[in-house]
Motif scaffolding. Structure first.
Motif, PDB file in Angstrom:
ATOM      1  N   LEU A   1     -40.858 -24.943 -29.128  1.00 41.22           N
ATOM      2  CA  LEU A   1     -40.207 -25.759 -30.146  1.00 41.22           C
ATOM      3  C   LEU A   1     -40.935 -25.663 -31.482  1.00 41.22           C
ATOM      4  O   LEU A   1     -40.302 -25.662 -32.549  1.00 41.22           O
ATOM      5  N   GLN A   2     -42.267 -25.600 -31.454  1.00 37.59           N
ATOM      6  CA  GLN A   2     -43.010 -25.433 -32.701  1.00 37.59           C
ATOM      7  C   GLN A   2     -42.650 -24.113 -33.376  1.00 37.59           C
ATOM      8  O   GLN A   2     -42.520 -24.048 -34.601  1.00 37.59           O
ATOM      9  N   HIS A   3     -42.491 -23.060 -32.567  1.00 38.09           N
ATOM     10  CA  HIS A   3     -42.102 -21.771 -33.135  1.00 38.09           C
ATOM     11  C   HIS A   3     -40.717 -21.853 -33.777  1.00 38.09           C
ATOM     12  O   HIS A   3     -40.492 -21.328 -34.880  1.00 38.09           O
ATOM     13  N   GLU A   4     -39.766 -22.525 -33.119  1.00 44.91           N
ATOM     14  CA  GLU A   4     -38.425 -22.669 -33.685  1.00 44.91           C
ATOM     15  C   GLU A   4     -38.455 -23.498 -34.968  1.00 44.91           C
ATOM     16  O   GLU A   4     -37.736 -23.207 -35.930  1.00 44.91           O
ATOM     17  N   VAL A   5     -39.291 -24.540 -34.991  1.00 43.68           N
ATOM     18  CA  VAL A   5     -39.377 -25.370 -36.199  1.00 43.68           C
ATOM     19  C   VAL A   5     -39.932 -24.570 -37.370  1.00 43.68           C
ATOM     20  O   VAL A   5     -39.464 -24.691 -38.516  1.00 43.68           O
ATOM     21  N   GLU A   6     -40.948 -23.730 -37.112  1.00 42.57           N
ATOM     22  CA  GLU A   6     -41.518 -22.918 -38.190  1.00 42.57           C
ATOM     23  C   GLU A   6     -40.486 -21.935 -38.747  1.00 42.57           C
ATOM     24  O   GLU A   6     -40.380 -21.747 -39.968  1.00 42.57           O
ATOM     25  N   ARG A   7     -39.699 -21.340 -37.871  1.00 44.14           N
ATOM     26  CA  ARG A   7     -38.652 -20.436 -38.343  1.00 44.14           C
ATOM     27  C   ARG A   7     -37.603 -21.193 -39.145  1.00 44.14           C
ATOM     28  O   ARG A   7     -37.101 -20.702 -40.164  1.00 44.14           O
ATOM     29  N   GLY A   8     -37.258 -22.408 -38.688  1.00 48.52           N
ATOM     30  CA  GLY A   8     -36.299 -23.205 -39.440  1.00 48.52           C
ATOM     31  C   GLY A   8     -36.815 -23.587 -40.821  1.00 48.52           C
ATOM     32  O   GLY A   8     -36.054 -23.608 -41.789  1.00 48.52           O
ATOM     33  N   LYS A   9     -38.106 -23.885 -40.910  1.00 46.61           N
ATOM     34  CA  LYS A   9     -38.681 -24.233 -42.211  1.00 46.61           C
ATOM     35  C   LYS A   9     -38.612 -23.052 -43.181  1.00 46.61           C
ATOM     36  O   LYS A   9     -38.337 -23.233 -44.375  1.00 46.61           O
ATOM     37  N   VAL A  10     -38.867 -21.844 -42.665  1.00 43.33           N
ATOM     38  CA  VAL A  10     -38.788 -20.658 -43.529  1.00 43.33           C
ATOM     39  C   VAL A  10     -37.364 -20.453 -44.041  1.00 43.33           C
ATOM     40  O   VAL A  10     -37.134 -20.169 -45.225  1.00 43.33           O
ATOM     41  N   ASP A  11     -36.369 -20.633 -43.142  1.00 39.72           N
ATOM     42  CA  ASP A  11     -34.972 -20.467 -43.563  1.00 39.72           C
ATOM     43  C   ASP A  11     -34.574 -21.525 -44.587  1.00 39.72           C
ATOM     44  O   ASP A  11     -33.865 -21.231 -45.561  1.00 39.72           O
ATOM     45  N   VAL A  12     -35.003 -22.758 -44.382  1.00 41.17           N
ATOM     46  CA  VAL A  12     -34.670 -23.827 -45.330  1.00 41.17           C
ATOM     47  C   VAL A  12     -35.293 -23.556 -46.695  1.00 41.17           C
ATOM     48  O   VAL A  12     -34.673 -23.766 -47.742  1.00 41.17           O
ATOM     49  N   ALA A  13     -36.548 -23.057 -46.694  1.00 43.09           N
ATOM     50  CA  ALA A  13     -37.204 -22.746 -47.972  1.00 43.09           C
ATOM     51  C   ALA A  13     -36.458 -21.636 -48.718  1.00 43.09           C
ATOM     52  O   ALA A  13     -36.291 -21.694 -49.939  1.00 43.09           O
ATOM     53  N   ARG A  14     -35.984 -20.629 -47.993  1.00 44.65           N
ATOM     54  CA  ARG A  14     -35.228 -19.560 -48.650  1.00 44.65           C
ATOM     55  C   ARG A  14     -33.912 -20.067 -49.226  1.00 44.65           C
ATOM     56  O   ARG A  14     -33.526 -19.709 -50.346  1.00 44.65           O
ATOM     57  N   LEU A  15     -33.204 -20.907 -48.452  1.00 47.67           N
ATOM     58  CA  LEU A  15     -31.935 -21.451 -48.948  1.00 47.67           C
ATOM     59  C   LEU A  15     -32.157 -22.333 -50.172  1.00 47.67           C
ATOM     60  O   LEU A  15     -31.344 -22.318 -51.114  1.00 47.67           O
ATOM     61  N   ARG A  16     -33.222 -23.103 -50.180  1.00 51.16           N
ATOM     62  CA  ARG A  16     -33.510 -23.929 -51.352  1.00 51.16           C
ATOM     63  C   ARG A  16     -33.819 -23.080 -52.580  1.00 51.16           C
ATOM     64  O   ARG A  16     -33.413 -23.412 -53.706  1.00 51.16           O
TER      65      ARG A  16
ATOM     66  N   SER B   1     -37.820  -4.543 -45.914  1.00 52.89           N
ATOM     67  CA  SER B   1     -38.548  -5.800 -46.092  1.00 52.89           C
ATOM     68  C   SER B   1     -39.136  -6.219 -44.761  1.00 52.89           C
ATOM     69  O   SER B   1     -38.433  -6.302 -43.759  1.00 52.89           O
ATOM     70  N   LYS B   2     -40.434  -6.497 -44.785  1.00 52.18           N
ATOM     71  CA  LYS B   2     -41.135  -6.885 -43.567  1.00 52.18           C
ATOM     72  C   LYS B   2     -41.321  -8.390 -43.549  1.00 52.18           C
ATOM     73  O   LYS B   2     -41.920  -8.963 -44.456  1.00 52.18           O
ATOM     74  N   LEU B   3     -40.775  -9.011 -42.522  1.00 53.06           N
ATOM     75  CA  LEU B   3     -40.924 -10.455 -42.362  1.00 53.06           C
ATOM     76  C   LEU B   3     -42.145 -10.754 -41.504  1.00 53.06           C
ATOM     77  O   LEU B   3     -42.628  -9.918 -40.742  1.00 53.06           O
ATOM     78  N   ALA B   4     -42.660 -11.938 -41.678  1.00 51.00           N
ATOM     79  CA  ALA B   4     -43.833 -12.348 -40.899  1.00 51.00           C
ATOM     80  C   ALA B   4     -43.472 -12.412 -39.419  1.00 51.00           C
ATOM     81  O   ALA B   4     -42.495 -13.041 -39.034  1.00 51.00           O
ATOM     82  N   LYS B   5     -44.261 -11.751 -38.598  1.00 49.61           N
ATOM     83  CA  LYS B   5     -44.016 -11.692 -37.162  1.00 49.61           C
ATOM     84  C   LYS B   5     -44.874 -12.728 -36.456  1.00 49.61           C
ATOM     85  O   LYS B   5     -46.055 -12.874 -36.756  1.00 49.61           O
ATOM     86  N   THR B   6     -44.256 -13.405 -35.520  1.00 49.89           N
ATOM     87  CA  THR B   6     -44.970 -14.407 -34.743  1.00 49.89           C
ATOM     88  C   THR B   6     -44.732 -14.124 -33.271  1.00 49.89           C
ATOM     89  O   THR B   6     -43.596 -14.195 -32.798  1.00 49.89           O
ATOM     90  N   THR B   7     -45.793 -13.789 -32.550  1.00 48.91           N
ATOM     91  CA  THR B   7     -45.691 -13.483 -31.129  1.00 48.91           C
ATOM     92  C   THR B   7     -45.839 -14.769 -30.321  1.00 48.91           C
ATOM     93  O   THR B   7     -46.770 -15.535 -30.528  1.00 48.91           O
TER      94      THR B   7
END
Length: 311
Positions: free
Chosen positions: A83-98, A180-186
């Motif tokens: 869930l923390q991983h999903e939240v971090e991805r959601g935060k990145v998407d929200v920042a881009r949309l803003r 474009s290289k996006l940040a990878k999270t394993t």
């Protein structure tokens, strides 16, 4: 412990497996204290004939309950990491949309004055629509335009069109191929603790003098080392320190095999680099056969290097 004063069972004790997650650590500590107390009493009177079978059954039930609680806590920790991983991805998407919204808003508020307005353009276009009368004269507003007479061209006299070769700009070609290289999270899986039943089922030659607490403590160390390894791998190169850069080069230079492809794995050198103490490295070689026997790890050899894949 006497028959007149029976010990409190796990069902009579406060807190059950339905306890909220916030109270689960305290519940686990209480059950562990009771289990240690009963284990001490059982060890003290193990040779006495006064020990009843009910006490032995009670101790077995408590130890089995502790194993179930450990397994439940491990699954909750894995779900929390996901869930923390999903939240971090959601935060990145929200920042881009803003950011896109702010740019569009800024462009809308700062339209250049020479740009035509949509409403004015539509009205002017409708007012200047060309109309044709019967004589073939085209009229636009108050001005009349005569249709030009078609001129026949001598196609034979005209020279053939020249072929113009356009040169390709190397910089544009590189920019097209640049991705474009996006940040990878394993997502690193967490190794589950050994239960009491699994510990008792181990062969004596494999177990030796290793204790139950030592195995679960080493599992925590392995989980921590694997998380630190892939955190360095996922970090951009320009943000790595010199020490972490050396570790990154060592980890990425390791040969990838079909057993380790697209899986989370580590080496003995990773345990040496990220372990909290030297004793962990010493106990690792003793406890690896136990983890392999209990289906927690898979072991492969690539040349002279032993690789361990987390199941």
């Amino acid at each position: 412990m006497t028959e007149s004063d029976p010990p409190t069972t796990s069902s009579d004790a406060p807190g059950t497996l339905d306890t909220p997650l916030s109270d689960l650590p305290q519940f686990l500590r209480d059950r562990s204290t009771e289990a240690r107390t009963l284990a001490a009493l059982f060890a003290r009177y193990s040779d006495a004939s006064a020990v009843s079978d009910e006490d032995r059954v009670l101790l077995n039930e408590i130890t089995s309950g502790l194993g179930a609680i450990r397994k439940r806590v491990s699954s909750l920790e894995r779900e929390k990491h996901r869930l923390q991983h999903e939240v971090e991805r959601g935060k990145v998407d929200v920042a881009r949309l803003r950011l896109i919204r702010d740019r569009l808003k800024e462009q809308e508020e700062n339209v250049p004055p020479h740009m035509p307005n949509n409403n004015n353009t539509a009205e002017s276009t409708k007012a200047e629509e060309s109309t044709e009368d019967k004589s073939g004269v085209r009229k636009r507003g108050n001005v009349q335009f005569a249709e030009p007479e078609p001129v026949e061209e001598d196609k034979a006299a005209m020279p053939p069109p020249r072929r113009v070769l356009k040169r390709c700009d190397p910089s544009k070609l590189l920019s097209k191929n640049k991705k474009s290289k996006l940040a990878k999270t394993t997502v690193v899986p967490v190794i589950d603790y050994l239960t009491i039943d699994e510990f008792k089922s181990l062969p004596k030659y494999m177990l030796g003098r290793v204790k139950y607490e030592q195995i679960n403590s080493l599992i925590d160390e392995i989980n921590s080392c694997a998380a630190q390894k892939y955190k360095i791998i996922d970090t951009p190169l320009n943000k790595l320190s010199s020490e972490n850069m050396k570790k990154f080069n060592r980890m990425t230079d390791s040969v990838e095999t079909k057993e380790t492809q697209d899986k989370v794995w580590f080496e003995t050198q990773d345990i040496k680099d990220f372990a909290s103490s030297v004793q962990v490295v010493h106990n690792f070689t003793k406890i690896v056969p136990i983890l392999r026997h209990c289906q927690r790890l898979r072991q492969f050899r690539a040349g002279k290097v032993e690789k361990y894949v987390i199941i």
